[in-house]
Design a protein around this motif. Structure first.
Motif, PDB file in Angstrom:
ATOM      1  N   VAL A 151      -6.093  -9.221  15.257  1.00 24.94           N
ATOM      2  CA  VAL A 151      -5.174  -8.353  14.509  1.00 24.94           C
ATOM      3  C   VAL A 151      -3.741  -8.852  14.661  1.00 24.94           C
ATOM      4  CG1 VAL A 151      -4.211  -6.029  14.369  1.00 24.94           C
ATOM      5  CG2 VAL A 151      -6.664  -6.331  14.677  1.00 24.94           C
ATOM      6  N   GLN A 152      -3.378  -9.244  15.890  1.00 23.51           N
ATOM      7  CA  GLN A 152      -2.035  -9.753  16.129  1.00 23.51           C
ATOM      8  C   GLN A 152      -1.791 -11.047  15.365  1.00 23.51           C
ATOM      9  OE1 GLN A 152       0.511  -8.183  18.076  1.00 23.51           O
ATOM     10  NE2 GLN A 152       1.584  -9.704  16.843  1.00 23.51           N
ATOM     11  N   ALA A 153      -2.818 -11.880  15.253  1.00 21.28           N
ATOM     12  CA  ALA A 153      -2.683 -13.136  14.500  1.00 21.28           C
ATOM     13  C   ALA A 153      -2.445 -12.861  13.017  1.00 21.28           C
ATOM     14  CB  ALA A 153      -3.937 -13.989  14.701  1.00 21.28           C
ATOM     15  N   VAL A 154      -3.140 -11.872  12.457  1.00 19.24           N
ATOM     16  CA  VAL A 154      -2.924 -11.520  11.044  1.00 19.24           C
ATOM     17  C   VAL A 154      -1.518 -10.955  10.852  1.00 19.24           C
ATOM     18  CG1 VAL A 154      -3.701 -10.047   9.157  1.00 19.24           C
ATOM     19  CG2 VAL A 154      -5.380 -11.124  10.657  1.00 19.24           C
ATOM     20  N   LEU A 155      -1.076 -10.112  11.787  1.00 18.30           N
ATOM     21  CA  LEU A 155       0.272  -9.552  11.690  1.00 18.30           C
ATOM     22  C   LEU A 155       1.336 -10.633  11.773  1.00 18.30           C
ATOM     23  CD1 LEU A 155       0.039  -6.299  13.852  1.00 18.30           C
ATOM     24  CD2 LEU A 155       0.207  -6.461  11.373  1.00 18.30           C
ATOM     25  N   ALA A 156       1.109 -11.636  12.622  1.00 19.11           N
ATOM     26  CA  ALA A 156       2.087 -12.709  12.757  1.00 19.11           C
ATOM     27  C   ALA A 156       2.296 -13.452  11.436  1.00 19.11           C
ATOM     28  CB  ALA A 156       1.625 -13.690  13.838  1.00 19.11           C
ATOM     29  N   LYS A 157       1.257 -13.462  10.603  1.00 16.74           N
ATOM     30  CA  LYS A 157       1.359 -14.151   9.317  1.00 16.74           C
ATOM     31  C   LYS A 157       1.957 -13.271   8.224  1.00 16.74           C
ATOM     32  CE  LYS A 157      -1.431 -16.685   5.929  1.00 16.74           C
ATOM     33  NZ  LYS A 157      -2.791 -17.183   5.587  1.00 16.74           N
ATOM     34  N   HIS A 195      -5.458  -8.736   3.125  1.00 18.16           N
ATOM     35  CA  HIS A 195      -5.247  -8.742   4.579  1.00 18.16           C
ATOM     36  C   HIS A 195      -5.253  -7.329   5.159  1.00 18.16           C
ATOM     37  CE1 HIS A 195      -1.241  -8.425   2.698  1.00 18.16           C
ATOM     38  NE2 HIS A 195      -0.927  -7.670   3.727  1.00 18.16           N
ATOM     39  N   GLU A 196      -4.954  -6.312   4.339  1.00 17.45           N
ATOM     40  CA  GLU A 196      -5.008  -4.942   4.849  1.00 17.45           C
ATOM     41  C   GLU A 196      -6.457  -4.499   5.068  1.00 17.45           C
ATOM     42  OE1 GLU A 196      -2.595  -2.061   2.965  1.00 17.45           O
ATOM     43  OE2 GLU A 196      -0.835  -3.376   2.785  1.00 17.45           O
ATOM     44  N   ASN A 197      -7.365  -4.948   4.207  1.00  8.37           N
ATOM     45  CA  ASN A 197      -8.795  -4.716   4.458  1.00  8.37           C
ATOM     46  C   ASN A 197      -9.235  -5.413   5.737  1.00  8.37           C
ATOM     47  OD1 ASN A 197      -8.330  -4.892   1.317  1.00  8.37           O
ATOM     48  ND2 ASN A 197     -10.074  -3.542   1.594  1.00  8.37           N
ATOM     49  N   LEU A 198      -8.742  -6.637   5.928  1.00  4.73           N
ATOM     50  CA  LEU A 198      -9.106  -7.401   7.121  1.00  4.73           C
ATOM     51  C   LEU A 198      -8.570  -6.734   8.382  1.00  4.73           C
ATOM     52  CD1 LEU A 198     -10.336  -9.939   8.379  1.00  4.73           C
ATOM     53  CD2 LEU A 198      -8.172 -11.129   7.920  1.00  4.73           C
ATOM     54  N   LEU A 199      -7.332  -6.228   8.335  1.00 10.54           N
ATOM     55  CA  LEU A 199      -6.755  -5.559   9.503  1.00 10.54           C
ATOM     56  C   LEU A 199      -7.602  -4.363   9.923  1.00 10.54           C
ATOM     57  CD1 LEU A 199      -2.905  -5.531   8.797  1.00 10.54           C
ATOM     58  CD2 LEU A 199      -4.077  -6.693  10.662  1.00 10.54           C
ATOM     59  N   GLU A 200      -8.017  -3.567   8.958  1.00  9.12           N
ATOM     60  CA  GLU A 200      -8.789  -2.362   9.287  1.00  9.12           C
ATOM     61  C   GLU A 200     -10.140  -2.726   9.887  1.00  9.12           C
ATOM     62  OE1 GLU A 200     -11.305   0.923   9.293  1.00  9.12           O
ATOM     63  OE2 GLU A 200     -11.655  -0.759   7.915  1.00  9.12           O
ATOM     64  N   ALA A 201     -10.789  -3.771   9.350  1.00  6.32           N
ATOM     65  CA  ALA A 201     -12.085  -4.181   9.880  1.00  6.32           C
ATOM     66  C   ALA A 201     -11.945  -4.760  11.292  1.00  6.32           C
ATOM     67  CB  ALA A 201     -12.729  -5.204   8.939  1.00  6.32           C
ATOM     68  N   LYS A 217     -16.209  -9.974  -4.834  1.00  6.64           N
ATOM     69  CA  LYS A 217     -16.348 -10.385  -3.434  1.00  6.64           C
ATOM     70  C   LYS A 217     -15.640  -9.406  -2.498  1.00  6.64           C
ATOM     71  CE  LYS A 217     -17.096 -15.352  -3.986  1.00  6.64           C
ATOM     72  NZ  LYS A 217     -16.625 -16.694  -3.585  1.00  6.64           N
ATOM     73  N   ARG A 218     -14.496  -8.933  -2.915  1.00  7.18           N
ATOM     74  CA  ARG A 218     -13.777  -7.972  -2.070  1.00  7.18           C
ATOM     75  C   ARG A 218     -14.557  -6.665  -1.935  1.00  7.18           C
ATOM     76  NH1 ARG A 218      -7.527  -6.272  -3.104  1.00  7.18           N
ATOM     77  NH2 ARG A 218      -7.203  -5.026  -1.229  1.00  7.18           N
ATOM     78  N   ARG A 219     -15.095  -6.167  -3.030  1.00  8.59           N
ATOM     79  CA  ARG A 219     -15.856  -4.917  -2.971  1.00  8.59           C
ATOM     80  C   ARG A 219     -17.157  -5.096  -2.180  1.00  8.59           C
ATOM     81  NH1 ARG A 219     -12.981  -0.577  -3.502  1.00  8.59           N
ATOM     82  NH2 ARG A 219     -14.017   0.676  -5.081  1.00  8.59           N
ATOM     83  N   LEU A 220     -17.758  -6.269  -2.253  1.00 13.47           N
ATOM     84  CA  LEU A 220     -18.944  -6.531  -1.431  1.00 13.47           C
ATOM     85  C   LEU A 220     -18.586  -6.494   0.055  1.00 13.47           C
ATOM     86  CD1 LEU A 220     -20.892  -9.318  -3.375  1.00 13.47           C
ATOM     87  CD2 LEU A 220     -21.761  -7.065  -2.698  1.00 13.47           C
ATOM     88  N   ALA A 221     -17.429  -7.053   0.395  1.00  9.18           N
ATOM     89  CA  ALA A 221     -16.982  -7.000   1.785  1.00  9.18           C
ATOM     90  C   ALA A 221     -16.734  -5.559   2.219  1.00  9.18           C
ATOM     91  CB  ALA A 221     -15.715  -7.838   1.956  1.00  9.18           C
ATOM     92  N   VAL A 274     -15.804  -9.039   7.871  1.00  9.78           N
ATOM     93  CA  VAL A 274     -14.643  -9.828   8.289  1.00  9.78           C
ATOM     94  C   VAL A 274     -14.784 -11.270   7.805  1.00  9.78           C
ATOM     95  CG1 VAL A 274     -13.478 -10.813  10.302  1.00  9.78           C
ATOM     96  CG2 VAL A 274     -14.079  -8.388  10.264  1.00  9.78           C
ATOM     97  N   LYS A 275     -15.970 -11.851   7.933  1.00  3.57           N
ATOM     98  CA  LYS A 275     -16.182 -13.227   7.483  1.00  3.57           C
ATOM     99  C   LYS A 275     -15.976 -13.342   5.972  1.00  3.57           C
ATOM    100  CE  LYS A 275     -19.538 -17.010   7.558  1.00  3.57           C
ATOM    101  NZ  LYS A 275     -19.269 -17.354   6.140  1.00  3.57           N
ATOM    102  N   MET A 276     -16.486 -12.364   5.218  1.00  4.75           N
ATOM    103  CA  MET A 276     -16.324 -12.407   3.759  1.00  4.75           C
ATOM    104  C   MET A 276     -14.851 -12.312   3.375  1.00  4.75           C
ATOM    105  SD  MET A 276     -19.536  -9.950   2.714  1.00  4.75           S
ATOM    106  CE  MET A 276     -19.255 -10.075   0.959  1.00  4.75           C
TER     107      MET A 276
END
Length: 530
Positions: free
Chosen positions: A304-310, A288-294, A252-256, A269-271
Motif C-alpha cells: 500500500v505504501q509503495a502505491v501511495l509513493a507513486k 490504483h484506488e481499487n488496488l489500494l482497497e484490495a 478486466k477491471r470489473r472482473l477484478a 490484486v494480480k488482475m
C-alpha cells in the motif's frame, strides 16, 4: 415679505392638516375594542409563523433564504442595483477572481466512482429489500453518458449489433436496455458490450455478473486484436480502436472487482496490477484506488505504501482514498499505544506528530469523512459518481474503507481525538486553505443531485441561519406574546396601546402648541376653521 408670509401660512396649514389627521387616528384607536387587538396580534403571529416555517424549510432544502434570494434576483435591479456587464473580449479587470472561478469549476467536476457497485446484483437488491432507490436520476443519467462515451463510436453503423447497442445505452427503461442487449447478441454472439450491459443490469448476483464479464472478455479480446492489426491511419479507425480499448479495460477491471467481492483477493490484486501495466496511460480511471482497497484487505501495508509513493504526488490529483489511506498508515505506527492523557503530559512524539498532521491533511481535503468513519452518521450505498471533497466522495470512501480503519487497533480513537483540530488551522475554509485550495462552495448543490433524498447531506462549512429566519422567528414570538397578553389583560393592553401611540404623537402635539403660541390668534382661528 408677503411671499415669506404666504409660505409660512402654507406650512402652518400643512402642519395643521397633519395634526387633524393624527387626532382622527387617536379618536379611531380609542374606539377599538380589545377583541380587535387580540385578532390583530393573533393574525400577525400566524402570518409571521407561516413565513418562518417556509423560510426554514427553504433554507434546509436549498441552503439559502428565499426572501434574500428574491430580493437579490428580482428587487435589486428594480431599485437601481448594478448588474454585471458582459466581459469585454481581450480585457479582464478581475484576473484573480476569474482564476478562482476556474479553480472552483475544476474542483466541482463530477468523477466516476472507481469502486461503484453493480446495478443488478447490488443496487437493485437494495431496492427490493428496502423499497428505496439508491441512485438518483442525475447519477444514472451521467452513467448513461459515460457508457455512450466509452462503448460507442462513429463506426457503429457498420455493424448491426453495435447499432442496436448504441440505442440501448440511450434507453431510460432498464428492461428495454436488457431486451436490446439480447437483440444485439442475436445479431452477433460476440458483441462484448451486450454482455457488459447484461452483467451490470440483469445479473442478480456477483457470480452471474462474473460469468457475463468472462464472455465479454473473450469477445472483447478478439475484437481488440483485430483492431490492433488494422493500421489505416484515419480518424474512424482510431475511434474504433479507442472504443475497443475502453471495452477491454472496463471488462478486466470489473472482473477484478468481481474477484475481490467473491473473496479471491490475491487474484484481484494480480488482475489490477496487470491491467495497470498493460494500459499505463489510463491512470485517469483511478484503478490504483481499487488496488489500494484490495491491498488493505490483504493487510499488505508495505505494498500500500509503495502505491501511495507513486500516486500521492503533488502533481497528481488527490482523492479521499489517497489522503485517508496515507493517514491510516501513519496512524497505524502509533495508534495502538496512543493515549490523549499521556500525550497531554509528555507531548507528542515525532511519529505521533506525523500521524496527526496526516489526519489534518486528510480532513482538510474532505472534512465529511470522519463522521462516517466514527459512525456519527449512517452510511448509504455509494453513488456511481462522486464529487471530490464532497459528501458523495466521503460516503463512497467510508463504505469500502471503514472496515480497514476498524481492523487497526486505536486508529479510530486517534482520528476521534485529532480530526476536529483541523478546523482551527483553516478558520475561513472558503477563502483560504492550508495545504489545499480553498474548499469549493459548490459541493452541497452537486451532492444533493448525486445522493438520494432520504440521505441527510453533510454540509461544510456549516451555514449560519439567514437574517430573515431570525427576524421572522422574533416577529412571530413577539406578536404571539402580545396576542396572549391582550387576551388575558384586555383593559391593561388597551391602555398600554393608547399610551404608546400617544407617545408617538407627542412630538406633533408639541409642534402644534408652539405654532399656536407664536401665531396670531385670529389667523390661527381662521386656519383651524378651514
Amino acid at each position: 415679505t408677503w411671499k415669506i408670509l404666504f409660505f409660512k401660512v402654507v406650512m402652518c396649514d400643512y402642519k395643521i392638516t397633519i395634526f387633524r389627521e393624527t387626532q382622527a387616528v387617536t379618536v379611531f384607536l380609542s374606539t377599538l375594542t380589545p377583541k380587535f387587538y387580540v385578532a390583530l396580534t393573533g393574525t400577525s403571529s400566524l402570518i409571521s409563523g407561516l413565513i418562518f416555517i417556509f423560510e426554514w424549510w427553504y433554507f434546509q432544502k436549498y441552503g439559502t433564504s428565499f426572501i434574500e434570494q428574491v430580493s437579490v434576483s428580482h428587487l435589486r435591479p428594480l431599485i437601481g442595483g448594478v448588474e454585471n456587464s458582459p466581459p469585454v473580449p481581450g480585457f479582464s479587470a478581475n484576473n484573480g477572481e476569474n482564476e478562482t472561478n476556474r479553480q472552483s469549476l475544476s474542483e466541482c467536476k463530477v468523477w466516476r466512482n472507481p469502486l461503484n457497485l453493480f446495478r443488478g446484483a447490488e443496487y437493485s437488491r437494495y431496492t427490493w429489500v428496502t423499497g428505496k432507490e439508491p441512485l438518483t436520476y442525475y447519477d444514472m443519467n451521467l452513467s448513461a453518458q459515460d457508457h455512450q462515451t466509452f462503448f460507442t463510436c462513429d463506426t457503429d453503423s457498420l455493424r448491426p449489433s453495435d447499432t442496436v447497442m448504441q440505442k440501448a445505452w440511450r434507453e431510460r427503461n432498464p428492461q428495454a436496455r436488457i431486451k436490446a442487449a439480447y437483440q444485439a447478441l442475436e445479431l452477433d454472439n460476440d458483441c462484448a458490450t451486450a454482455y457488459v450491459l447484461l452483467a451490470e443490469e440483469e445479473a442478480t448476483t456477483i457470480i452471474d455478473a462474473e460469468k457475463y464479464f468472462k464472455q465479454a472478455l473473450k469477445a472483447g479480446e478478439t475484437v481488440y486484436r483485430k483492431s490492433q492489426h488494422c493500421h489505416p491511419q484515419n480518424s474512424q479507425h482510431e475511434a474504433h480502436l479507442r472504443r475497443d480499448t475502453n471495452v477491454l479495460v472496463y471488462v478486466k477491471r470489473r472482473l477484478a472487482m468481481c474477484a475481490r467481492k467473491l473473496g479471491r483477493i490475491k487474484e484481484a490484486v494480480k488482475m489490477m496490477r496487470d491491467l495497470m501495466k498493460e494500459f499505463p496511460l489510463l491512470s485517469m480511471l483511478n484503478i490504483h484506488e481499487n488496488l489500494l482497497e484490495a491491498l488493505l484487505e490483504l493487510q499488505a501495508y508495505a505494498d500500500v505504501q509503495a502505491v501511495l509513493a507513486k500516486y500521492d504526488d503533488i502533481s497528481l490529483p488527490k482523492s479521499a482514498a489517497i489522503c485517508y489511506t496515507a493517514a491510516l498508515l501513519k496512524a497505524r505506527a502509533v495508534s495502538d499505544r496512543f493515549s490523549p492523557e499521556t500525550a497531554s503530559r509528555r507531548g507528542l512524539s515525532t511519529a505521533e506528530i506525523n500521524a496527526v498532521e496526516a489526519i489534518h491533511r486528510a480532513v482538510e481535503f474532505n472534512p465529511h469523512v470522519p463522521k462516517y468513519l466514527l459512525e456519527m452518521k449512517s452510511l448509504i450505498l455509494p453513488p456511481e459518481h462522486i464529487l471530490k471533497r464532497g459528501d458523495s466522495e466521503a460516503v463512497a470512501y467510508a463504505f469500502f474503507h471503514l472496515q480497514h480503519w476498524k481492523r487497526i487497533e486505536g486508529a479510530l480513537n486517534l482520528l476521534h481525538c485529532t480530526w476536529e483540530g483541523t478546523f482551527r488551522m483553516i478558520p475561513y475554509p472558503l477563502e483560504k486553505g492550508h495545504l489545499f485550495y480553498p474548499y469549493p462552495s459548490c459541493t452541497e448543490t452537486a451532492d444533493r443531485e448525486l445522493l438520494p433524498t432520504f440521505h441527510d447531506v453533510s454540509v461544510y462549512p456549516q451555514k449560519e441561519l439567514p437574517f430573515f429566519i431570525h427576524f421572522t422567528a422574533g416577529l412571530c414570538s413577539f406578536s404571539a406574546m402580545l396576542a396572549v397578553l391582550t387576551h388575558q389583560f384586555p383593559e391593561l393592553m388597551v391602555i398600554f396601546t393608547k399610551a404608546f401611540f400617544g407617545m408617538l404623537l407627542s412630538p406633533f402635539n408639541f409642534i402644534m402648541e408652539k405654532i399656536k403660541h407664536f401665531m396670531p390668534s385670529s389667523l390661527w382661528h381662521q386656519l383651524t376653521q378651514i
